[in-house]
Design a protein around this motif. Structure first.
Motif, PDB file in Angstrom:
ATOM      1  N   GLU A 191       0.701  -1.313   0.016  1.00  0.00           N
ATOM      2  CA  GLU A 191      -0.193   0.091  -0.094  1.00  0.00           C
ATOM      3  C   GLU A 191       0.973   1.219  -0.124  1.00  0.00           C
ATOM      4  O   GLU A 191       0.670   2.190  -0.943  1.00  0.00           O
ATOM      5  N   ALA A 192       1.824   1.155   0.707  1.00  0.00           N
ATOM      6  CA  ALA A 192       2.917   2.423   0.877  1.00  0.00           C
ATOM      7  C   ALA A 192       3.504   2.745  -0.620  1.00  0.00           C
ATOM      8  O   ALA A 192       3.376   3.678  -0.930  1.00  0.00           O
ATOM      9  N   LEU A 193       3.877   1.570  -1.425  1.00  0.00           N
ATOM     10  CA  LEU A 193       4.363   1.801  -2.460  1.00  0.00           C
ATOM     11  C   LEU A 193       3.399   2.173  -3.575  1.00  0.00           C
ATOM     12  O   LEU A 193       3.942   2.770  -4.609  1.00  0.00           O
ATOM     13  N   GLN A 194       2.205   1.850  -3.423  1.00  0.00           N
ATOM     14  CA  GLN A 194       1.361   2.426  -4.496  1.00  0.00           C
ATOM     15  C   GLN A 194       1.211   4.012  -4.244  1.00  0.00           C
ATOM     16  O   GLN A 194       0.908   4.786  -5.251  1.00  0.00           O
ATOM     17  N   GLU A 195       1.444   4.498  -3.187  1.00  0.00           N
ATOM     18  CA  GLU A 195       1.473   6.002  -2.897  1.00  0.00           C
ATOM     19  C   GLU A 195       2.515   6.783  -3.416  1.00  0.00           C
ATOM     20  O   GLU A 195       2.603   7.530  -4.053  1.00  0.00           O
ATOM     21  N   LYS A 196       3.719   6.042  -3.180  1.00  0.00           N
ATOM     22  CA  LYS A 196       5.020   6.521  -3.384  1.00  0.00           C
ATOM     23  C   LYS A 196       6.077   5.304  -3.390  1.00  0.00           C
ATOM     24  O   LYS A 196       6.290   4.863  -2.595  1.00  0.00           O
ATOM     25  N   ILE A 197       6.917   5.444  -4.500  1.00  0.00           N
ATOM     26  CA  ILE A 197       8.143   4.597  -4.544  1.00  0.00           C
ATOM     27  C   ILE A 197       9.236   5.343  -4.050  1.00  0.00           C
ATOM     28  O   ILE A 197       9.674   6.336  -4.796  1.00  0.00           O
ATOM     29  N   ASP A 198      10.059   4.886  -3.174  1.00  0.00           N
ATOM     30  CA  ASP A 198      10.994   5.496  -2.674  1.00  0.00           C
ATOM     31  C   ASP A 198      12.105   4.416  -2.102  1.00  0.00           C
ATOM     32  O   ASP A 198      11.836   3.407  -1.801  1.00  0.00           O
ATOM     33  N   SER A 199      13.423   4.856  -2.017  1.00  0.00           N
ATOM     34  CA  SER A 199      14.439   4.010  -1.499  1.00  0.00           C
ATOM     35  C   SER A 199      14.087   3.184  -0.236  1.00  0.00           C
ATOM     36  O   SER A 199      14.056   2.006  -0.030  1.00  0.00           O
ATOM     37  N   ARG A 200      13.744   4.178   0.591  1.00  0.00           N
ATOM     38  CA  ARG A 200      13.741   3.734   2.302  1.00  0.00           C
ATOM     39  C   ARG A 200      12.619   2.513   1.974  1.00  0.00           C
ATOM     40  O   ARG A 200      12.465   1.624   2.863  1.00  0.00           O
ATOM     41  N   THR A 201      11.357   2.916   1.455  1.00  0.00           N
ATOM     42  CA  THR A 201      10.188   1.613   1.481  1.00  0.00           C
ATOM     43  C   THR A 201      10.346   0.566   0.857  1.00  0.00           C
ATOM     44  O   THR A 201      10.220  -0.599   1.116  1.00  0.00           O
ATOM     45  N   LEU A 202      11.268   0.971  -0.456  1.00  0.00           N
ATOM     46  CA  LEU A 202      11.544  -0.710  -1.133  1.00  0.00           C
ATOM     47  C   LEU A 202      12.501  -1.533  -0.217  1.00  0.00           C
ATOM     48  O   LEU A 202      12.396  -2.663  -0.338  1.00  0.00           O
ATOM     49  N   PHE A 203      13.604  -0.893   0.440  1.00  0.00           N
ATOM     50  CA  PHE A 203      14.409  -1.432   1.477  1.00  0.00           C
ATOM     51  C   PHE A 203      13.622  -2.182   2.424  1.00  0.00           C
ATOM     52  O   PHE A 203      13.922  -3.313   2.653  1.00  0.00           O
ATOM     53  N   GLY A 204      12.882  -1.582   2.970  1.00  0.00           N
ATOM     54  CA  GLY A 204      12.042  -2.085   4.213  1.00  0.00           C
ATOM     55  C   GLY A 204      11.344  -3.199   3.905  1.00  0.00           C
ATOM     56  O   GLY A 204      11.064  -4.319   4.451  1.00  0.00           O
ATOM     57  N   TYR A 205      10.587  -2.985   2.439  1.00  0.00           N
ATOM     58  CA  TYR A 205       9.908  -4.138   1.894  1.00  0.00           C
ATOM     59  C   TYR A 205      10.749  -5.428   1.674  1.00  0.00           C
ATOM     60  O   TYR A 205      10.460  -6.471   1.881  1.00  0.00           O
ATOM     61  N   GLY A 206      11.752  -5.025   0.871  1.00  0.00           N
ATOM     62  CA  GLY A 206      12.766  -6.257   0.655  1.00  0.00           C
ATOM     63  C   GLY A 206      13.286  -6.919   1.778  1.00  0.00           C
ATOM     64  O   GLY A 206      13.246  -8.224   1.975  1.00  0.00           O
ATOM     65  N   VAL A 207      13.928  -6.258   2.696  1.00  0.00           N
ATOM     66  CA  VAL A 207      14.175  -6.837   4.025  1.00  0.00           C
ATOM     67  C   VAL A 207      13.150  -7.746   4.813  1.00  0.00           C
ATOM     68  O   VAL A 207      13.338  -8.802   5.098  1.00  0.00           O
ATOM     69  N   THR A 208      11.944  -7.078   4.767  1.00  0.00           N
ATOM     70  CA  THR A 208      10.650  -7.900   5.696  1.00  0.00           C
ATOM     71  C   THR A 208      10.455  -9.141   4.753  1.00  0.00           C
ATOM     72  O   THR A 208      10.037 -10.143   5.311  1.00  0.00           O
ATOM     73  N   ALA A 209      10.447  -8.954   3.409  1.00  0.00           N
ATOM     74  CA  ALA A 209      10.198 -10.195   2.445  1.00  0.00           C
ATOM     75  C   ALA A 209      11.189 -11.191   2.905  1.00  0.00           C
ATOM     76  O   ALA A 209      11.034 -12.542   2.704  1.00  0.00           O
ATOM     77  N   PHE A 210      12.495 -10.717   2.935  1.00  0.00           N
ATOM     78  CA  PHE A 210      13.624 -11.818   3.241  1.00  0.00           C
ATOM     79  C   PHE A 210      13.334 -12.330   4.597  1.00  0.00           C
ATOM     80  O   PHE A 210      13.641 -13.650   4.696  1.00  0.00           O
ATOM     81  N   GLN A 211      13.063 -11.601   5.734  1.00  0.00           N
ATOM     82  CA  GLN A 211      12.681 -12.230   6.751  1.00  0.00           C
ATOM     83  C   GLN A 211      11.831 -12.909   7.114  1.00  0.00           C
ATOM     84  O   GLN A 211      11.594 -13.902   7.828  1.00  0.00           O
TER      85      GLN A 211
END
Length: 418
Positions: A195-215
């Motif tokens: 939902e956050a990325l639908q609003e705005k794509i930025d480095s911080r959100t992408l990193f958080g998403y990637g790390v959380t998916a990894f975990q």
């Protein structure tokens, strides 16, 4: 009010000095309404001392007017006159309609002073008065988030999200995703990152998403998001380690190694990437490259334990025993220590026929590895070689206690008891 309008017009047209020349007359001869409105404009323009002067005068004239006192408290806060601000705020009665707002301001001040429990109490008071007010819910969520009490923050972010997606520049879905991730609720966090990325794509959100998916062990999703981040911002160094690990989990070790090397090219001083590259090179059967990466990591941090033990293991495997001793004794002389150093030094000095020194290291290592069967076996056989059958018997007895089905240890124990 025409004089106020003229001042505002002049400021907005860039004629600030002309505007300020009209201020003294209003201070001296203006009505109270004009003074209050002027204070409001001065505050918005950053002229805090001038606003304070007008509001202090009005507060004396109207001691029961909450709006004036609350406005003055806000000005005191901006001027870092916390005690003056708190004095006003604490005087606002619980039945006053402005009580909740006063609690919000006071909570902010107490938090700035490091008094988080007092800040929490003030926000709870505000919440009791106005439980459905998003700004109060948000303030509580942010306080708990800042205190590391992420599980408490989650319910308040969820309440806010029912009415607002953004407050004070904070995107609530992203913050909620962070809080859930920090609580270990990785799968629940992912839809909020979406939902956050639908609003705005930025480095911080992408990193958080990637790390959380990894975990969450969604490694392909982690690869997708972190690769998207790499394309967006290749200088975002933290992405490379997680992306490399995600590829490894997907069985693509060569690709993992390449990603680690890309990260090192971006930041050659990143010791974690250097260590990871060293380990990946070992797994790929490239010991020379591994050694180079590990030594670079140790050059950056001479006390980097994991890099030291990995390098020591490599040198032992290659039977470079003198180098093991030289490397580990040098760092130990500098005050660095890890129990694995003792075990590795015992192995190396045993091979170098430095038996007395090897025994001392085995004895030191025993304190830490007395429940490690591999260590105990090695130590036991060393003691047999050294002729200390009684101590060796004790060690093999310990192995059998730890693993009653250990046939080899049981057989050796029978031989030692003959």
């Amino acid at each position: 009010m025409k004089r106020i309008e003229e001042i505002v017009r002049l400021v907005e047209s860039g004629e600030v000095q002309k505007a300020l020349a009209l201020v003294p007359d209003i201070k001296k001869n203006g009505s109270d309404e004009e003074k209050y409105e002027l204070a409001d404009h001065l505050y918005s323009w950053g002229m805090l001392e001038e606003a304070k002067e007008l509001l202090e005068e009005l507060a004396l004239r109207y001691p029961d007017e909450g709006e004036i006192r609350l406005f003055l408290a806000e000005v005191y806060t901006e001027l870092e006159e916390e005690e003056n601000a708190l004095e006003i705020l604490e005087q606002i009665d619980e039945e006053d309609p402005l009580f909740a707002r006063a609690c919000l301001i006071a909570a902010d001040l107490y938090q700035m002073q490091g008094l988080e429990e007092v800040s929490e109490r003030k926000l709870q008071q505000a919440y009791e008065k106005m439980p459905d007010e998003p700004i109060i819910q948000f303030a509580l969520a942010e306080l708990y988030f800042s205190m590391g009490q992420y599980s408490k923050s989650i319910s308040f972010y969820e309440k806010v999200l029912k009415k607002e997606k953004t407050i004070a520049g904070t995107h609530i879905p992203e913050r909620l995703a962070e809080a859930l991730s920090l609580c270990g609720e990785f799968e629940q966090a992912l839809p909020y990152y979406d939902e956050a990325l639908q609003e705005k794509i930025d480095s911080r959100t992408l990193f958080g998403y990637g790390v959380t998916a990894f975990q969450a062990e969604y490694y392909q999703t982690a690869i997708e998001k972190l690769s998207e981040l790499k394309a967006l911002d290749p200088e975002f160094v933290p992405l490379y380690l997680y992306l490399a690990k995600a590829y490894e989990h997907e069985g693509q070790l060569e690709k993992s190694y390449e990603i680690a090397k890309e990260g090192i090219h971006v930041d050659e001083w990143n010791k974690e990437l250097l260590l990871y590259a060293g380990k990946a090179a070992l797994k790929l059967g490239k010991p020379d490259e591994a050694e180079s990466w590990l030594k670079k990591a140790i050059e950056i941090d001479q006390g980097y334990i994991e890099a030291l033990t990995t390098l020591s293991s490599l040198l032992l495997h290659q039977e470079r025993y003198e180098e093991v001793v030289s490397c580990l004794e040098e760092v130990m002389a500098q005050g660095e220590y890890d129990p694995q150093f003792e075990w590795d030094l015992a192995r190396a000095k045993h091979k170098l026929e430095m038996y007395s020194d090897a025994l001392k290291h085995y004895q030191e290592a025993y304190t830490f590895f007395k429940n490690n069967i591999d260590f105990l076996e090695e130590y036991g056989y060393f003691l047999i070689e050294e002729g200390d059958r009684e101590r060796a018997k004790e060690i093999f007895q310990q192995i059998v206690r730890l693993d009653p089905g250990h046939i080899e240890a049981a057989d050796m124990l029978l031989q030692l008891e003959e």
